[in-house]
Design a protein around this motif. Structure first.
Motif, PDB file in Angstrom:
ATOM      1  N   LEU A  13       0.827  -1.211   0.000  1.00 36.09           N
ATOM      2  CA  LEU A  13       0.000   0.000   0.000  1.00 36.09           C
ATOM      3  C   LEU A  13       0.861   1.261   0.000  1.00 36.09           C
ATOM      4  O   LEU A  13       0.480   2.289  -0.569  1.00 36.09           O
ATOM      5  CB  LEU A  13      -0.895  -0.026   1.248  1.00 36.09           C
ATOM      6  N   PHE A  26      -6.221  -3.685  -3.261  1.00 39.42           N
ATOM      7  CA  PHE A  26      -7.233  -4.140  -2.310  1.00 39.42           C
ATOM      8  C   PHE A  26      -8.065  -5.270  -2.922  1.00 39.42           C
ATOM      9  O   PHE A  26      -8.285  -6.308  -2.291  1.00 39.42           O
ATOM     10  CB  PHE A  26      -8.127  -2.953  -1.926  1.00 39.42           C
ATOM     11  N   TYR A 164      -6.774  -0.020   4.549  1.00 31.00           N
ATOM     12  CA  TYR A 164      -7.166   0.514   3.246  1.00 31.00           C
ATOM     13  C   TYR A 164      -7.833   1.874   3.419  1.00 31.00           C
ATOM     14  O   TYR A 164      -7.488   2.847   2.744  1.00 31.00           O
ATOM     15  CB  TYR A 164      -8.098  -0.462   2.526  1.00 31.00           C
TER      16      TYR A 164
END
Lengths: 244, 244
Positions: A13, A26, A164
């Motif tokens: 990420l 994701f 996320y």
DNA sequence: CGGCAACCTATCAGTTCTGCTAGCACCCTA
DNA sequence: TAGGGTGCTAGCAGAACTGATAGGTTGCCG
């Protein structure tokens, strides 16, 4: 087998500098956890102000999304109604969950099931500054398989969703507040007003004249670019200037 | 080895009907993860109203707690200052973290280290209704050991903290809101007022007279047991009646 | 020390909100 | 179908707030 899914996700990420990159990462990670469809809804981002645009990503079937929008199901969907007031994940569409919903909601769940969205898990995400996000994953499987899958991956789904959302909020949402600097007197007046005190009450509390309280409130309102006390207080709370 | 620590904790938590029982369970579980000391701070519980009492539990050394309180370190502690605005856990006391703090805070960290609180992880907990909690664990070990321990248990600590806070908030904090039922008109008036509209503005928006808007606001205030618009709106936001 | 900026204190006219009272429409139930 | 409850609409007197203006205090810097 999926020992390091979460850590790998967090690491990857860091390198996701675009909305699409993060989204694909994701999606890919959830697929590793055997999640068929998911929807991510980012609401109330900090600094985006009242009624900011929601951030919406989904891999739900297009027909279902259109059906959902067309029938204004946001007002019915038991997940949307319950999840925001929960702090931990919930399962939806299961035998147990169906016992708790209204007839209309049961009909809604049946329609979803026909599209392959039989049951799933909804993960509420509460973050700093009153931010709220929601990840809802749908599993097209038997109740037995669903239970097993959740037992295996529930916590990973939870953590993935939290990170996320945090990444989206931090990197892709304009959350720059124009750094309003209120003085201590102004902050005191805002706080007492938020707690229901009138100008006269506050003047007694702070041992100053009522007119002075009004002056401070006025300056606070000017700095916050609003034209009434209620609005000033709401904005001050949203920006973390006061914590009633 | 610690495969099911989190699930076991969640299961056992259901049976914890007292504050002490839940606390001991949490303590015991953290010990399984080789955590020496921890502190849990529950703040801003829903329904506990403005300025509710914080909920505080710690296994930190008593001398340190007294030293901390005596010197008003709440205002200095970099963890207390930074964690609430974060959505994901942070490490404190590490070489990297020390680069980001002020000289006074560095002195604070040194004093903590002398008590065996060398470094640790702080987990911010944002929950429904703007609730906030903080779990800070301290690890008395070398940086290398600390890194290894975090790599192994960070996510478990995170989840344990989330579920512990949720359980405390739900079961041990009086969060019964006397179920205020505002009508749709009242809610509309509250919302527009929160967004800065005057009674006259709202009357134009809703196509009713200004007097009627005032009447609705008044009923909303009566139901919320407050005596001014700012207070009504703050309370309505706190109770989740409106989402500005 | 003088000048400057930031903040606190205060006043007043005009506007807005609060508290109270009252009629009307709707739904449910007896 | 009459009665009771709930919610929406509205008007008015008195209290509270908004916006503009001005003097006083404190601390900083040339």
């Amino acid at each position: 087998m999926n020992e390091h899914v979460v850590d790998d996700f967090i690491t990857a990420l860091q390198g996701a500098t675009t909305v699409e990159g993060a989204r694909d990462l994701f999606t890919k990670t959830l697929q590793q956890l055997e999640v068929g469809h998911y929807a991510y809804l980012g609401l109330r981002f900090r600094g985006s102000g009242p009624r900011g645009r929601p951030f919406f990503i989904t891999t739900y079937p297009q027909p279902w999304v259109e059906h959902y929008d067309g029938n204004n199901y946001l007002q019915i969907d038991p997940v949307m109604l319950e999840a925001p007031s929960r702090s931990t994940p919930m399962h939806w569409g299961t035998r147990e969950h169906r016992k708790t919903v209204t007839p209309r909601q049961k009909k809604f769940l049946n329609e979803a099931a026909e599209m392959g969205l039989c049951q799933g898990s909804a993960i509420p995400i509460h973050a700093a500054g009153g931010e709220f996000g929601l990840v809802s994953v749908a599993i097209d499987a038997t109740p037995r398989q669903f239970t097993a899958l959740m037992r295996a991956h529930q916590h990973q789904l939870h953590l993935l969703s939290l990170y996320y959302h945090a990444h989206v909020a931090e990197n892709f949402i304009s959350n720059e507040s124009p750094k309003v600097s209120v003085t201590s007197r102004e902050r005191e007046c805002l706080l007492w007003s938020a707690l229901g005190k009138s100008s006269w009450d506050i003047s007694e509390i702070l041992n100053i004249s009522e007119a002075t309280v009004n002056f401070h409130m006025q300056n606070a309102m000017r700095k916050l670019e609003v034209y009434s006390r209620p609005h000033a207080i709401v904005k001050a709370v949203m920006m973390g200037i006061i914590n009633p």
